[in-house]
Design an enzyme around this catalytic site. Structure first.
Site, short mmCIF file in Angstrom:
data_model
loop_
_atom_site.label_atom_id
_atom_site.label_comp_id
_atom_site.label_asym_id
_atom_site.label_seq_id
_atom_site.Cartn_x
_atom_site.Cartn_y
_atom_site.Cartn_z
N LYS A 111 0.81 -1.22 0.00
CA LYS A 111 0.00 0.00 0.00
C LYS A 111 0.84 1.27 0.00
CE LYS A 111 -4.33 -1.71 1.09
NZ LYS A 111 -5.58 -1.78 1.69
N LYS A 192 -5.36 -9.33 -6.10
CA LYS A 192 -6.61 -9.50 -5.34
C LYS A 192 -7.68 -8.50 -5.83
CE LYS A 192 -7.36 -7.69 -1.22
NZ LYS A 192 -7.86 -7.41 0.11
N LYS A 195 -11.26 -3.03 -3.38
CA LYS A 195 -12.16 -1.88 -3.48
C LYS A 195 -11.47 -0.66 -4.07
CE LYS A 195 -13.98 -2.72 1.06
NZ LYS A 195 -12.65 -2.85 1.67
N1 AQP Z 1 -10.69 -10.19 -3.09
C1 AQP Z 1 -10.90 -10.75 -1.93
N2 AQP Z 1 -10.97 -12.10 -1.82
C2 AQP Z 1 -11.20 -12.69 -0.63
N3 AQP Z 1 -11.33 -12.01 0.53
C3 AQP Z 1 -11.26 -10.66 0.47
N4 AQP Z 1 -11.35 -9.73 1.41
C4 AQP Z 1 -11.24 -8.51 0.85
N5 AQP Z 1 -11.06 -8.64 -0.48
C5 AQP Z 1 -11.06 -9.97 -0.75
C6 AQP Z 1 -11.52 -10.06 2.82
O1 AQP Z 1 -12.59 -9.33 3.33
C7 AQP Z 1 -12.31 -8.95 4.67
C8 AQP Z 1 -12.53 -7.49 4.80
O2 AQP Z 1 -11.57 -6.81 4.03
P1 AQP Z 1 -11.42 -5.26 4.08
O3 AQP Z 1 -12.39 -4.67 3.15
O4 AQP Z 1 -11.56 -4.80 5.47
O5 AQP Z 1 -9.94 -4.99 3.68
P2 AQP Z 1 -9.10 -5.33 2.42
O6 AQP Z 1 -8.71 -6.76 2.41
O7 AQP Z 1 -7.96 -4.36 2.43
O8 AQP Z 1 -10.09 -5.03 1.22
P3 AQP Z 1 -9.80 -4.30 -0.13
O9 AQP Z 1 -11.00 -4.48 -0.99
O10 AQP Z 1 -8.49 -4.71 -0.71
O11 AQP Z 1 -9.81 -2.81 0.31
P4 AQP Z 1 -8.71 -1.70 0.07
O12 AQP Z 1 -8.45 -1.72 -1.42
O13 AQP Z 1 -9.30 -0.42 0.53
O14 AQP Z 1 -7.53 -2.10 0.90
C9 AQP Z 1 -10.87 -9.36 4.98
O15 AQP Z 1 -10.87 -10.55 5.73
C10 AQP Z 1 -10.29 -9.59 3.62
O16 AQP Z 1 -9.30 -10.58 3.66
#
Ligand code: AQP
Length: 327
Positions: A111, A192, A195
């Site tokens: 990040k 992955k 968002k």
């Molecule tokens: N693509 C994914 N596949 C499986 N699990 C996922 N999670 C998120 N994206 C995927 C799981 O969802 C939970 C909550 O995640 P989060 O939204 O709090 O954080 P994150 O993993 O950082 O999500 P993003 O979408 O990647 O957000 P940004 O881009 O803002 O950092 C977690 O258990 C995560 O593993």
């Protein structure tokens, strides 16, 4: 008693990655665990957020918890910033974690990579995450693959605190779903589904219209082999689509492979879109019913009260163990 704490960051619009790795797992788990599901808004602000969007998305995530089927009578649903104990124990955890440990976190490296200015909160994020979990004495934490390293750190910090002071925290176990723990981008199966990806075709949003869902899944990258096979090493893009199919249909990857044996990608992708639409449309309807309702406000207020009661007990225990003056 088995207890779970987990949440989805309001850092963007919720997509089917978060649904597969988190939301649909939460719905299943509420029957077997005492559950605390929160909206980690304090984590979202570790990177810049537009205030209006943060406001809307925080409400959205809470509404999606309910719309997807989490029962607020069974599970405690709350917004992280409504329970100040998170920040207080987060600070305490920062005093227990080492700089070198935080430097090894791959999510921080990813990040912060290529960014001119990065907040110090992004660096110390795992300390706050440890506090979130430990405050509720969670025995289990459902996490996607990407959060495994942070949970490992939570376990280390809990054990360190318990041995340095006195036994205060339960050491939580991860629950990593076999299906849906790593849903990849529709444009690139090596990344992955996230968002914050600026490419809107890399994900399907939970609020996408059926037409957009069909369009995005039809455009999802595959390969030139034309065989629907679940094989992450050699066919990551197709395996990712099979995995999404499995999450949304509840079928096994083997059943899906067998159904499409000897067929190309066209019919498979069309059916996949229908499976996703069928699941998401009722969730979208329920979401629209509650997003601007008093019901949501009431659930979040009650949730914050219930969460605070539990969190406060642990916080006082931890502070007492460290030598703080408490009454
Ligand atoms: N693509 C994914 N596949 C499986 N699990 C996922 N999670 C998120 N994206 C995927 C799981 O969802 C939970 C909550 O995640 P989060 O939204 O709090 O954080 P994150 O993993 O950082 O999500 P993003 O979408 O990647 O957000 P940004 O881009 O803002 O950092 C977690 O258990 C995560 O593993």
């Amino acid at each position: 008693m088995k207890r779970i704490l987990s949440g989805i960051k309001p850092s963007g619009e919720l997509n089917i990655g978060g649904y597969g790795g988190a939301l649909h797992q939460f719905v299943k788990m509420q029957h077997d665990f005492e559950c605390f599901f929160f909206v980690p808004d304090l984590h979202a602000i570790t990177v810049p957020q537009d205030p209006k969007e943060l406001f809307q998305r925080s409400k959205d995530i809470a509404a999606f918890y309910i719309a997807a089927g989490i029962d607020p009578k069974k599970a405690t649903i709350f917004i992280q910033s409504h329970v100040p104990a998170h920040v207080e124990l987060g600070w305490i955890m920062e005093t227990q974690v080492h700089f070198g440990e935080l430097s090894r976190m791959t999510q921080f490296k990813e990040k912060s990579d290529g960014k001119d200015s990065v907040s110090s909160a992004l660096f110390t994020y795992p300390a706050l995450m440890a506090a979130d979990i430990l405050l509720y004495q969670a025995t289990h934490v459902p996490v996607g693959e990407d959060q495994k390293q942070h949970l490992e750190m939570t376990r280390d910090l809990a054990a360190r605190f318990n041995s340095r002071f006195e036994k205060t925290f339960v050491i939580p176990e991860p629950i990593i779903p076999t299906i849906g723990s790593r849903i990849m981008g529709l444009d690139d199966p090596t990344k992955k589904m996230s968002k914050s990806n600026p490419n809107k075709n890399s994900y399907v949003l939970l609020l996408d219209s059926p037409a957009d869902i069909r369009k995005k899944l039809a455009r999802a990258v595959t390969d030139s082999e034309m065989s629907v096979r679940y094989d992450w090493d050699n066919k990551p893009a197709v395996s990712n689509l099979i995995e999404i199919y499995a999450v949304f249909s509840g079928e096994s990857t083997e059943t899906i492979e067998r159904r499409y044996e000897g067929q190309g990608y066209g019919g498979f992708k069309k059916d996949l879109a229908e499976v996703v639409v069928e699941k998401l449309v009722p969730i979208q309807e329920r979401y629209r019913d509650i997003i601007d309702s008093d019901v949501l406000i009431r659930i979040l207020k009650e949730g914050a009260m219930r969460a605070s009661e539990t969190a406060q007990i642990t916080l006082v225990q931890a502070k007492r163990a460290m030598g703080f003056v408490t009454f």
